[in-house]
Enzyme design. Sequence first.
Site, PDB file in Angstrom:
ATOM      1  N   TYR A  48      23.628  39.648 -52.103  1.00 52.89           N
ATOM      2  CA  TYR A  48      23.194  39.536 -50.435  1.00 52.89           C
ATOM      3  C   TYR A  48      21.864  39.756 -51.021  1.00 52.89           C
ATOM      4  O   TYR A  48      21.311  38.460 -50.667  1.00 52.89           O
ATOM      5  CB  TYR A  48      22.792  40.794 -49.588  1.00 52.89           C
ATOM      6  CG  TYR A  48      21.608  40.903 -48.467  1.00 52.89           C
ATOM      7  CD1 TYR A  48      22.221  39.033 -47.850  1.00 52.89           C
ATOM      8  CD2 TYR A  48      19.980  40.982 -48.706  1.00 52.89           C
ATOM      9  CE1 TYR A  48      21.093  39.036 -46.726  1.00 52.89           C
ATOM     10  CE2 TYR A  48      19.563  40.855 -47.800  1.00 52.89           C
ATOM     11  CZ  TYR A  48      19.879  39.498 -46.839  1.00 52.89           C
ATOM     12  OH  TYR A  48      19.382  39.117 -45.282  1.00 52.89           O
ATOM     13  N   HIS A  49      21.125  40.332 -51.736  1.00 54.21           N
ATOM     14  CA  HIS A  49      19.578  39.844 -52.906  1.00 54.21           C
ATOM     15  C   HIS A  49      19.561  38.935 -54.279  1.00 54.21           C
ATOM     16  O   HIS A  49      18.859  38.012 -53.661  1.00 54.21           O
ATOM     17  CB  HIS A  49      19.323  41.329 -53.284  1.00 54.21           C
ATOM     18  CG  HIS A  49      17.926  41.218 -53.704  1.00 54.21           C
ATOM     19  ND1 HIS A  49      16.154  40.954 -53.291  1.00 54.21           N
ATOM     20  CD2 HIS A  49      17.500  41.188 -55.478  1.00 54.21           C
ATOM     21  CE1 HIS A  49      15.513  41.248 -54.323  1.00 54.21           C
ATOM     22  NE2 HIS A  49      15.773  41.049 -55.334  1.00 54.21           N
ATOM     23  N   HIS A  50      20.418  38.587 -54.839  1.00 55.57           N
ATOM     24  CA  HIS A  50      21.302  37.617 -55.060  1.00 55.57           C
ATOM     25  C   HIS A  50      20.445  36.417 -54.741  1.00 55.57           C
ATOM     26  O   HIS A  50      20.274  35.657 -55.387  1.00 55.57           O
ATOM     27  CB  HIS A  50      21.983  37.794 -56.580  1.00 55.57           C
ATOM     28  CG  HIS A  50      21.988  38.807 -57.633  1.00 55.57           C
ATOM     29  ND1 HIS A  50      20.885  38.086 -58.462  1.00 55.57           N
ATOM     30  CD2 HIS A  50      22.229  39.820 -58.213  1.00 55.57           C
ATOM     31  CE1 HIS A  50      20.644  39.215 -59.396  1.00 55.57           C
ATOM     32  NE2 HIS A  50      21.767  40.357 -59.525  1.00 55.57           N
TER      33      HIS A  50
END
Length: 272
Positions: A148-150
Site C-alpha cells: 500500500y505504501h509503495h
Amino acid sequence: MNLLNETELRLPLAEYGFERRFDERGAIEWMQANWSKSFVFSALYAALVFGGQHFMKPRPKLNLRRPLVLWSLSLALFSIIGAIRTGCYMFHILSSSGFRQSICDQSFYNGPVSKFWAYAFVLSKAPELGDTAFVVLRKQKLLFLHWYHHITVLLYSWYSYKDMVAGGGWFMTMNYGVHALMYSYYAARAAGLRVPRPFAVLITSAQISQMAMGLTVSGLVYRWMQHGDCPSRIDNITWAALMYLSYLLLFSNFFYQTYLRRRADGKTAKAE
C-alpha cells in the site's frame, strides 16, 4: 508562483555539473504529460506481486542474499546523497527565509542543487517497487503496509510534482532521510551483520515522526493557502492528508505489534 529570487537562492553549497545542467522545465513538462503512467506502473506492480505469490506458493523460496545486499546498498547510497543535498537546501531556506517560506516556496522544484534531486526522488518511486520482488521470491510475509505504501507514494509523488505544490521540499527531504536509515539497515541485515534492535526501533519511530510531520505540513499548507502565498490545491491537500494519516495509523500499529506487544507477550510468558 511563489519563488525566491536568484540572489536568495545562492546557496553556500557547490553545485555539481549534472545538477547545474539539469533541465527542470523539461522534467516538469514530461511529468505533466506522463504522470498518469504511475497508475500503469501500480497496476503492473499489483499484478506481479500477487501473481508472484501464487507462482511461488508450490516452489521453494530463493535466497537472493547477494542481490538484496546490492539492491539495498544502492538505494541506501542514493538516499543518503539525496538527504544530504536536499537537507542542505532546506536548511538554507529555513535559516535565511524562515519556516513558513520553507513550506510555501516552490523553489525546491527548480532551485540550485534541489531541482535534480526533486526529480530523482519522484522517478525513484518506480524502481523502488522492486523491493517487493525480494519479499515475494524469498516467500516472506507481505504486509498490507508494504505494498500500500509503495503504490500510494508513487501515485502521490508523480501527481504532485507536475504541479510543484507547496510542502514538497519537506515531504521529499524527510523521505530521503528516513530511507537513508532504512535501506542502510536492510543492507546490513542482508549482509549478515548483527544490527542492534534499537536501530530498528529508531527507524520505525522516524517513520512515524515523518508521517506526523507530513500531516502538520499539509495542514499548514491548507491554512496558508487561504492567504494566497502557499500554492496548492484542495484536492492535493486532501489526498496528502489522507495518505499521511493512513501511514501514521499503519506505522503506529506496526510499532505496537512489533516492539510493544511482543515485548509484553514475552514478559507474560516468562512470568508464567
